[in-house]
Design a protein around this motif. Structure first.
Motif, PDB file in Angstrom:
ATOM      1  N   THR A 292      -8.570   8.309  -7.002  1.00  0.00           N
ATOM      2  CA  THR A 292      -8.366   7.025  -6.267  1.00  0.00           C
ATOM      3  C   THR A 292      -9.440   6.134  -6.254  1.00  0.00           C
ATOM      4  OG1 THR A 292      -6.880   8.415  -4.843  1.00  0.00           O
ATOM      5  CG2 THR A 292      -7.659   6.352  -4.005  1.00  0.00           C
ATOM      6  N   TYR A 293     -10.910   6.690  -5.900  1.00  0.00           N
ATOM      7  CA  TYR A 293     -11.873   5.856  -5.807  1.00  0.00           C
ATOM      8  C   TYR A 293     -12.397   5.357  -6.980  1.00  0.00           C
ATOM      9  CZ  TYR A 293     -11.529   6.206  -0.742  1.00  0.00           C
ATOM     10  OH  TYR A 293     -11.021   6.080   0.670  1.00  0.00           O
TER      11      TYR A 293
ATOM     12  N   ALA B  52      -6.532   7.123 -18.009  1.00  0.00           N
ATOM     13  CA  ALA B  52      -6.262   5.631 -17.945  1.00  0.00           C
ATOM     14  C   ALA B  52      -7.286   5.234 -16.712  1.00  0.00           C
ATOM     15  CB  ALA B  52      -4.856   5.457 -17.580  1.00  0.00           C
ATOM     16  N   THR B  53      -7.941   3.947 -17.076  1.00  0.00           N
ATOM     17  CA  THR B  53      -8.586   3.319 -16.206  1.00  0.00           C
ATOM     18  C   THR B  53      -7.907   1.920 -15.615  1.00  0.00           C
ATOM     19  OG1 THR B  53      -9.749   2.379 -17.951  1.00  0.00           O
ATOM     20  CG2 THR B  53     -10.732   4.324 -16.987  1.00  0.00           C
ATOM     21  N   ASP B  54      -8.732   1.323 -14.839  1.00  0.00           N
ATOM     22  CA  ASP B  54      -8.322  -0.047 -14.640  1.00  0.00           C
ATOM     23  C   ASP B  54      -6.936   0.041 -13.715  1.00  0.00           C
ATOM     24  OD1 ASP B  54      -8.403  -2.694 -13.931  1.00  0.00           O
ATOM     25  OD2 ASP B  54      -7.170  -3.121 -15.564  1.00  0.00           O
ATOM     26  N   LEU B  55      -6.727   1.262 -12.845  1.00  0.00           N
ATOM     27  CA  LEU B  55      -5.754   1.403 -11.973  1.00  0.00           C
ATOM     28  C   LEU B  55      -6.482   1.071 -10.589  1.00  0.00           C
ATOM     29  CD1 LEU B  55      -4.173   4.929 -13.380  1.00  0.00           C
ATOM     30  CD2 LEU B  55      -3.317   2.327 -13.550  1.00  0.00           C
ATOM     31  N   ARG B  56      -5.635   0.342  -9.583  1.00  0.00           N
ATOM     32  CA  ARG B  56      -6.426   0.123  -8.171  1.00  0.00           C
ATOM     33  C   ARG B  56      -6.037   0.878  -7.321  1.00  0.00           C
ATOM     34  NH1 ARG B  56     -11.020  -2.486  -7.018  1.00  0.00           N
ATOM     35  NH2 ARG B  56     -10.548  -3.080  -4.884  1.00  0.00           N
ATOM     36  N   GLU B  57      -6.633   1.966  -6.911  1.00  0.00           N
ATOM     37  CA  GLU B  57      -6.589   3.169  -5.968  1.00  0.00           C
ATOM     38  C   GLU B  57      -5.222   3.738  -6.206  1.00  0.00           C
ATOM     39  OE1 GLU B  57      -7.258   2.016  -1.992  1.00  0.00           O
ATOM     40  OE2 GLU B  57      -9.259   1.020  -2.282  1.00  0.00           O
TER      41      GLU B  57
ATOM     42  N   VAL C 146       1.413   5.593  -8.920  1.00  0.00           N
ATOM     43  CA  VAL C 146       1.412   4.580  -7.638  1.00  0.00           C
ATOM     44  C   VAL C 146       0.169   4.005  -7.377  1.00  0.00           C
ATOM     45  CG1 VAL C 146       1.712   4.811  -5.180  1.00  0.00           C
ATOM     46  CG2 VAL C 146       3.034   6.441  -6.553  1.00  0.00           C
ATOM     47  N   GLU C 147       0.108   2.745  -7.819  1.00  0.00           N
ATOM     48  CA  GLU C 147      -1.263   1.957  -7.629  1.00  0.00           C
ATOM     49  C   GLU C 147      -1.274   1.471  -6.199  1.00  0.00           C
ATOM     50  OE1 GLU C 147      -3.220  -0.303 -10.967  1.00  0.00           O
ATOM     51  OE2 GLU C 147      -1.282  -0.580 -11.610  1.00  0.00           O
TER      52      GLU C 147
ATOM     53  N   PHE D  20       0.812  -1.145  -0.017  1.00  0.00           N
ATOM     54  CA  PHE D  20      -0.152  -0.044  -0.050  1.00  0.00           C
ATOM     55  C   PHE D  20       0.926   1.361  -0.021  1.00  0.00           C
ATOM     56  CE2 PHE D  20      -2.842  -3.050   2.092  1.00  0.00           C
ATOM     57  CZ  PHE D  20      -3.912  -3.127   0.925  1.00  0.00           C
ATOM     58  N   PRO D  21       1.564   1.304  -1.025  1.00  0.00           N
ATOM     59  CA  PRO D  21       2.488   2.641  -1.286  1.00  0.00           C
ATOM     60  C   PRO D  21       1.643   4.164  -1.231  1.00  0.00           C
ATOM     61  CG  PRO D  21       2.465   1.409  -3.312  1.00  0.00           C
ATOM     62  CD  PRO D  21       1.802   0.652  -2.300  1.00  0.00           C
TER      63      PRO D  21
END
Length: 617
Positions: free
Chosen positions: A430-431, A449-454, A468-469, A180-181
């Motif tokens: 983020t959300y 861009a999409t499909d980045l996790r938080e 930073v994902e 969780f960076p």
């Protein structure tokens, strides 16, 4: 013989239900009857809320001290749509080091059963299954600890107290390089420095964004200066390069700014005492003597380190000794508030009058300081003259994923912002798991861009942007596209259930000074009540500030739904006739209460102000 047992109003505790099930219990599902004989503390929280994160930290000592009698249960009650996703709750429980069972309640079923109105709220249930106290806001653990001690004695004598191990089962640790960076920084040599938040370290990665060069910090939660091996952080977040030889670190849960010497790895403290700032504490002075509150990000702007002080909804700044950026390594310096009132909301204007809501990301250009204001899902900026303005965002309760003109665009709890070479800015949305772009020249918001996790931050490297994902525990390199990705627009409002009210409504903020204190009336009224609404036309009567904690409100009958924003403050001092200089305390609480105007709705809205000692009945 006189019964000395404290008398309390007791109400049978409703059952704990949540569609998402239980976490941190080894897959076991619990009911209140399973916890009979233990003192149960319910913590109604949501992981976007900085006050909720403060309470998690406050509870750690209570949990450790009373481990054989007290069971803390987190009841996760979401505000944002993303927070209702079970996987996101699982991530948040690990991210913030929650070491007690958590009930995932995405539909707010238990929230409603306990008539909770604000995040966070703590409820105490005695060993026989009765509610004996309820506190809204943070700063109440000292009162709960006193109540726990009383309950231990009372139920120990009655034979209704059951001691032993609690239901918490620790999850298996995951062997990832980062965990969780939070934020990242490109160092002069082309490597990356990343705040490895959950592991309480800083990690330097090679230019490939994957290979570990070195770790700074012991990895144990703590607050200690020293070498790269002995220094300790507590959930560090923001990073800013100073003069090419040092980095300033927002050491969030330590409420401090730290300095990393890049050559030696030595860590020292620039600002903060390690204690959290509270209302009434100094707001300027020598940097090492002033309390801070959850600094989330930092940026060098106009020869000062600006601080996104998420914990009090303000911007602060650190001034180095000598007043120049080159003096950051010399020690000393001062800190002071630069913008924000501590009221939570979205209000533009001169810095001292502006309102923020958990500013969490900063990016400086020559003439602007951009900021991600997470709880209002807004992109805002500060001009060189200190004026605060909003580019995208409307307030605390509207969010979603919508591209288009800035006045119509929506984000969902963004945590990062990055200045781009053409004058536009990238927003780590983020959300929404997305990277968005705002172009000031056109006033348009697009999706990169999409499909980045938080995603929580991003940095530029040549023609690429490295994201930073946070929830994928990695850095992800993207080529800045020429055209935005098209996504379907989605709009949301806060999931909290609306309170049905009458057109004429009596608002009562209930305040009772804690035991051993009395209202501070030495210089006039000790209370203040501020009321506003969204939309602004919702209130026909009762808007504005006054000293009375009771007020009659009249609502516009043509507006059937909205939000009442209530901010209350009360001052109290230690009660003792033999003490000419009593210690004084300021209690403040902000509420956003969704309301629905209905025939036969409630004609009274009671809100309990932080500071009331509910343990006495």
């Amino acid at each position: 013989m006189t019964d000395s047992t404290p008398r309390r109003v007791r109400v049978r505790a409703p059952e704990l239900v949540g569609k998402g099930g239980w976490l941190n219990t080894g897959d076991r599902q619990y009911t209140l009857s399973d916890l009979r004989g233990r003192i149960v503390v319910l913590d109604f929280w949501t992981f976007c809320c900085i006050n909720c994160l403060h309470v998690l930290d406050e509870l750690r000592e209570l949990e450790e001290k009373h481990a054989d009698t007290v069971v803390v249960i987190g009841v996760h009650s979401p505000k944002f749509a993303h927070e209702a996703e079970h996987a996101a709750v699982v991530d948040a429980v690990e991210r913030y080091g929650v070491e007690h069972p958590v009930l995932d309640d995405p539909e707010l079923a238990t929230w409603k059963q306990y008539a909770v109105r604000a995040w966070p709220t703590l409820v105490v249930i005695d060993p026989e299954g009765y509610v004996v106290a309820q506190h809204a806001g943070e700063g109440h653990v000292h009162a709960i600890e006193r109540l726990v001690t009383e309950l231990e004695a009372e139920h120990g004598a009655k034979g209704t107290l059951r001691r032993g191990d609690g239901p918490y089962v620790a999850p298996e640790p995951e062997p990832t390089t980062l965990r969780f960076p939070g934020k990242a920084l490109v160092l002069p040599g082309g490597t990356f420095l990343v705040s490895d938040t959950t592991r309480h370290q800083l990690v330097e990665l090679a230019a490939d964004g994957e290979t570990v060069v070195r770790r700074i910090g012991s990895g144990a939660r703590g607050f200690a200066d020293g070498t790269a091996q002995t220094a300790a952080f507590n959930e560090p977040q923001g990073l800013a390069l100073l003069d090419g030889t040092a980095v300033v670190v927002a050491d969030t849960v330590n409420h401090a700014l730290r300095r990393l010497d890049l050559a030696t790895g030595e860590v020292t403290t620039l600002a903060g005492t390690g204690r959290q700032w509270w209302q009434g504490s100094p707001t300027s002075g020598p940097a090492r003597e002033i309390d801070l509150s959850s600094p989330w990000d930092v940026a060098l702007f106009a020869d000062r380190v600006w601080i996104a002080m998420a914990g009090v909804h303000q911007l602060w700044a650190y001034d180095p000794a000598g007043g120049t950026a080159q003096a950051f390594g010399s020690g000393g310096g001062t800190v002071a508030v630069t913008a924000g009132t501590t009221n939570e909301g979205l209000v533009d204007g001169p810095g001292p009058q502006a309102w923020f809501a958990q500013p969490s990301g900063l990016a400086a250009t020559a003439d602007r300081l951009w900021l991600a204001d997470s709880e209002t899902s807004a992109l805002r900026w500060v001009d060189l003259d200190g004026t605060v303005r909003t580019a995208v965002g409307t307030g605390l309760f509207d969010f979603g994923h919508r591209d288009g003109p800035a006045g119509q665009a929506l984000f969902q709890h963004p945590l990062g912002v990055t200045a781009l070479p053409d004058g536009s800015v990238a927003v780590s949305d983020t959300y929404n798991h997305a990277l968005r772009r705002y172009d000031p020249s056109t006033g348009q918001v697009t999706t990169l861009a999409t499909d980045l996790r938080e995603p929580s931050d991003a940095v530029l490297v040549d023609e690429d942007i490295v994201v930073v994902e946070s929830a994928r525990h990695r850095l992800t390199r993207l080529r800045l596209p020429q055209e935005a990705v098209r996504v379907e627009s989605v709009a949301h409002r806060t999931r909290r259930a609306a309170t049905e009210v009458a057109q004429r409504l009596q608002l009562d903020v209930i305040f009772q000074a804690p035991a051993g204190q009395k209202p501070d009336t030495r210089y006039g009224p000790s209370t203040r009540l501020l009321v506003s609404s969204t939309p602004p036309g919702l209130l026909l009567k009762g808007e504005g500030a006054d000293t009375d904690l009771s007020r009659t409100l009249e609502l516009e009958p043509g507006i059937t739904e909205g939000v009442l924003h209530v901010s209350a403050m009360a001052a109290s001092c230690d009660d003792g006739t033999d003490n000419p200089y009593p210690a004084c305390h300021v209690h403040q609480q902000d509420w956003g209460v969704p309301v629905r105007l209905t025939e036969g709705g409630a004609d009274r809205l009671p809100l309990v102000l932080a500071g009331m000692d509910d343990s006495a009945g």
